[in-house]
Design a protein around this motif. Structure first.
Motif, PDB file in Angstrom:
ATOM      1  N   TYR A  66      12.565  44.178  33.545  1.00 56.97           N
ATOM      2  CA  TYR A  66      11.717  44.159  34.783  1.00 56.97           C
ATOM      3  C   TYR A  66      11.109  45.515  35.149  1.00 56.97           C
ATOM      4  CZ  TYR A  66      13.599  39.338  33.975  1.00 56.97           C
ATOM      5  OH  TYR A  66      14.044  38.263  33.460  1.00 56.97           O
ATOM      6  N   ASP A  67       9.895  45.269  35.717  1.00 60.18           N
ATOM      7  CA  ASP A  67       9.247  46.463  36.537  1.00 60.18           C
ATOM      8  C   ASP A  67      10.100  46.439  37.855  1.00 60.18           C
ATOM      9  OD1 ASP A  67       7.957  44.682  38.209  1.00 60.18           O
ATOM     10  OD2 ASP A  67       6.150  44.874  36.816  1.00 60.18           O
ATOM     11  N   ARG A  68       9.873  47.252  38.686  1.00 63.44           N
ATOM     12  CA  ARG A  68      10.609  47.177  40.034  1.00 63.44           C
ATOM     13  C   ARG A  68      10.289  46.050  41.007  1.00 63.44           C
ATOM     14  NH1 ARG A  68      14.996  49.161  42.212  1.00 63.44           N
ATOM     15  NH2 ARG A  68      14.674  50.934  40.768  1.00 63.44           N
ATOM     16  N   LYS A  69       8.970  45.765  40.811  1.00 61.21           N
ATOM     17  CA  LYS A  69       8.353  44.579  41.996  1.00 61.21           C
ATOM     18  C   LYS A  69       9.103  43.234  41.289  1.00 61.21           C
ATOM     19  CE  LYS A  69       4.074  42.357  43.174  1.00 61.21           C
ATOM     20  NZ  LYS A  69       2.582  42.063  43.245  1.00 61.21           N
ATOM     21  N   GLU A  70       9.039  43.044  40.047  1.00 60.83           N
ATOM     22  CA  GLU A  70       9.934  41.741  39.698  1.00 60.83           C
ATOM     23  C   GLU A  70      11.235  41.716  39.786  1.00 60.83           C
ATOM     24  OE1 GLU A  70       6.992  41.186  35.778  1.00 60.83           O
ATOM     25  OE2 GLU A  70       8.536  42.523  35.568  1.00 60.83           O
ATOM     26  N   TYR A  71      11.805  42.981  39.976  1.00 56.21           N
ATOM     27  CA  TYR A  71      13.300  43.126  40.196  1.00 56.21           C
ATOM     28  C   TYR A  71      13.340  42.814  41.325  1.00 56.21           C
ATOM     29  CZ  TYR A  71      17.539  45.350  41.577  1.00 56.21           C
ATOM     30  OH  TYR A  71      18.844  45.747  42.102  1.00 56.21           O
ATOM     31  N   GLU A  72      12.822  43.104  42.285  1.00 59.71           N
ATOM     32  CA  GLU A  72      12.894  43.154  43.674  1.00 59.71           C
ATOM     33  C   GLU A  72      12.625  41.459  44.239  1.00 59.71           C
ATOM     34  OE1 GLU A  72      10.184  45.551  45.646  1.00 59.71           O
ATOM     35  OE2 GLU A  72      11.473  47.367  45.418  1.00 59.71           O
ATOM     36  N   ILE A  73      11.961  40.760  43.515  1.00 56.93           N
ATOM     37  CA  ILE A  73      11.528  39.443  43.657  1.00 56.93           C
ATOM     38  C   ILE A  73      12.701  38.422  43.029  1.00 56.93           C
ATOM     39  CG2 ILE A  73       9.973  37.324  42.871  1.00 56.93           C
ATOM     40  CD1 ILE A  73       7.804  39.176  42.839  1.00 56.93           C
ATOM     41  N   CYS A 113      15.843  39.630  42.924  1.00 59.07           N
ATOM     42  CA  CYS A 113      17.004  39.870  43.981  1.00 59.07           C
ATOM     43  C   CYS A 113      16.666  39.058  45.165  1.00 59.07           C
ATOM     44  CB  CYS A 113      17.031  41.419  44.379  1.00 59.07           C
ATOM     45  SG  CYS A 113      17.581  42.567  43.347  1.00 59.07           S
ATOM     46  N   SER A 114      15.441  38.925  45.631  1.00 63.40           N
ATOM     47  CA  SER A 114      15.259  37.982  46.972  1.00 63.40           C
ATOM     48  C   SER A 114      15.509  36.440  46.640  1.00 63.40           C
ATOM     49  CB  SER A 114      13.957  38.233  47.327  1.00 63.40           C
ATOM     50  OG  SER A 114      13.029  37.714  46.377  1.00 63.40           O
ATOM     51  N   ARG A 115      15.558  36.174  45.488  1.00 67.01           N
ATOM     52  CA  ARG A 115      15.494  34.672  45.339  1.00 67.01           C
ATOM     53  C   ARG A 115      17.058  34.395  44.730  1.00 67.01           C
ATOM     54  NH1 ARG A 115      10.361  32.034  44.464  1.00 67.01           N
ATOM     55  NH2 ARG A 115       9.130  33.094  45.524  1.00 67.01           N
ATOM     56  N   LEU A 116      17.564  35.256  44.055  1.00 69.34           N
ATOM     57  CA  LEU A 116      19.026  34.802  43.564  1.00 69.34           C
ATOM     58  C   LEU A 116      20.190  35.159  44.457  1.00 69.34           C
ATOM     59  CD1 LEU A 116      20.669  34.148  41.014  1.00 69.34           C
ATOM     60  CD2 LEU A 116      20.635  36.375  40.304  1.00 69.34           C
ATOM     61  N   MET A 117      20.787  33.993  45.056  1.00 64.64           N
ATOM     62  CA  MET A 117      21.775  34.138  46.056  1.00 64.64           C
ATOM     63  C   MET A 117      23.063  34.405  45.547  1.00 64.64           C
ATOM     64  SD  MET A 117      19.616  33.930  48.799  1.00 64.64           S
ATOM     65  CE  MET A 117      18.239  33.133  49.009  1.00 64.64           C
ATOM     66  N   ASN A 118      24.238  34.799  46.024  1.00 58.42           N
ATOM     67  CA  ASN A 118      25.343  35.088  45.607  1.00 58.42           C
ATOM     68  C   ASN A 118      25.771  35.777  44.558  1.00 58.42           C
ATOM     69  OD1 ASN A 118      26.277  33.408  47.789  1.00 58.42           O
ATOM     70  ND2 ASN A 118      25.858  31.548  46.782  1.00 58.42           N
ATOM     71  N   GLN A 171      13.273  29.867  41.635  1.00 49.39           N
ATOM     72  CA  GLN A 171      14.320  29.286  42.243  1.00 49.39           C
ATOM     73  C   GLN A 171      15.091  28.493  41.323  1.00 49.39           C
ATOM     74  OE1 GLN A 171      15.425  30.851  45.076  1.00 49.39           O
ATOM     75  NE2 GLN A 171      17.268  29.345  44.739  1.00 49.39           N
ATOM     76  N   PHE A 172      14.242  27.562  40.430  1.00 47.56           N
ATOM     77  CA  PHE A 172      14.992  26.608  39.681  1.00 47.56           C
ATOM     78  C   PHE A 172      15.864  27.193  38.509  1.00 47.56           C
ATOM     79  CE2 PHE A 172      15.010  24.349  35.548  1.00 47.56           C
ATOM     80  CZ  PHE A 172      15.218  23.252  35.714  1.00 47.56           C
ATOM     81  N   PHE A 173      15.436  28.242  37.856  1.00 46.78           N
ATOM     82  CA  PHE A 173      15.978  28.777  36.848  1.00 46.78           C
ATOM     83  C   PHE A 173      17.272  29.512  37.246  1.00 46.78           C
ATOM     84  CE2 PHE A 173      11.687  28.751  35.175  1.00 46.78           C
ATOM     85  CZ  PHE A 173      11.910  28.135  33.837  1.00 46.78           C
TER      86      PHE A 173
END
Length: 207
Positions: free
Chosen positions: A10-17, A19-24, A86-88
């Motif tokens: 992933y590129d940096r922007k995708e990675y940050e997204i 991280c923001s969606r994946l909890m725990n 979020q579903f995935f």
């Protein structure tokens, strides 16, 4: 429970997204195959997440081949749309205990013409008729549908669907499964051939 995840390709922007969606989860990021290999050797992870665009890159495929004891999840945020991420990511928890397996989570539903595919319910229908597929036939179709018009080589199919290293003898196994899958999907002569061959390379889901 906190999960340890390695995001690859992933590129940096995708990675940050992500991280923001994946909890725990504690997420490491690898922008190169060299760094990915080093992290896999140094740390222990519950999952690895690959971007689908790296599936046609041999160095990344080789990284996949080296992973034997943790699930492999493939997510393409751009193709699926950000509302589906979020579903995935929530679905990944269901697979966290499947150590020793490669797990690929594709789009949970897909509709094209008379073909309907549901990954979550593991159902396939053509012209309203339910199609019974073997486990490998279903996973093979899931792989091809996940990236329409993208060519998957024999090597990639062997590694991702069978988690096996490819050799010339394995091609017949793949060819036989494709042939059976095509036959089952074509319930009438009016149904198009969804799976196209790319001579001496592999297959793609044709739109």
């Amino acid at each position: 429970m906190t999960y340890k995840v390695l995001a690859i390709g992933y590129d940096r922007k995708e990675y940050e997204i992500i991280c923001s969606r994946l909890m725990n989860a504690i997420i490491d990021f690898s922008e190169t195959t060299q760094k990915a290999q080093c992290l896999l050797e140094e740390k222990s992870y519950d999952w690895t997440i690959f971007h689908s665009r790296v599936l046609d890159s041999l160095p990344y495929v080789n990284v996949m081949r080296s992973i034997r004891h943790i699930p492999i999840i493939i997510i393409d945020p751009e193709d699926f749309g950000m509302e589906r991420i979020q579903f995935f990511l929530e679905s990944l928890v269901d697979f966290s205990d499947k150590k020793g397996e490669s797990v690929n989570i594709w789009s949970y539903s897909f509709e094209h013409g008379d073909l309907y595919f549901d990954r979550d319910q593991r159902t396939v229908s053509v012209c309203g008729k339910r199609i019974e597929l073997t486990t490998k036939e279903f996973e093979l179709l899931a792989l091809l549908i996940s990236n329409p018009n993208r060519v998957f080589t024999y090597e990639m199919i062997a590694n991702i669907v069978w988690t096996e290293n490819y050799d010339v003898y394995f091609r017949k196994t793949i060819t036989n499964h494709i042939s059976s899958l095509r036959q089952k999907l074509r319930v009438t002569q009016k149904v198009p051939n969804f799976i196209k061959s790319v001579h001496n390379v592999g297959y793609k889901f044709n739109i």
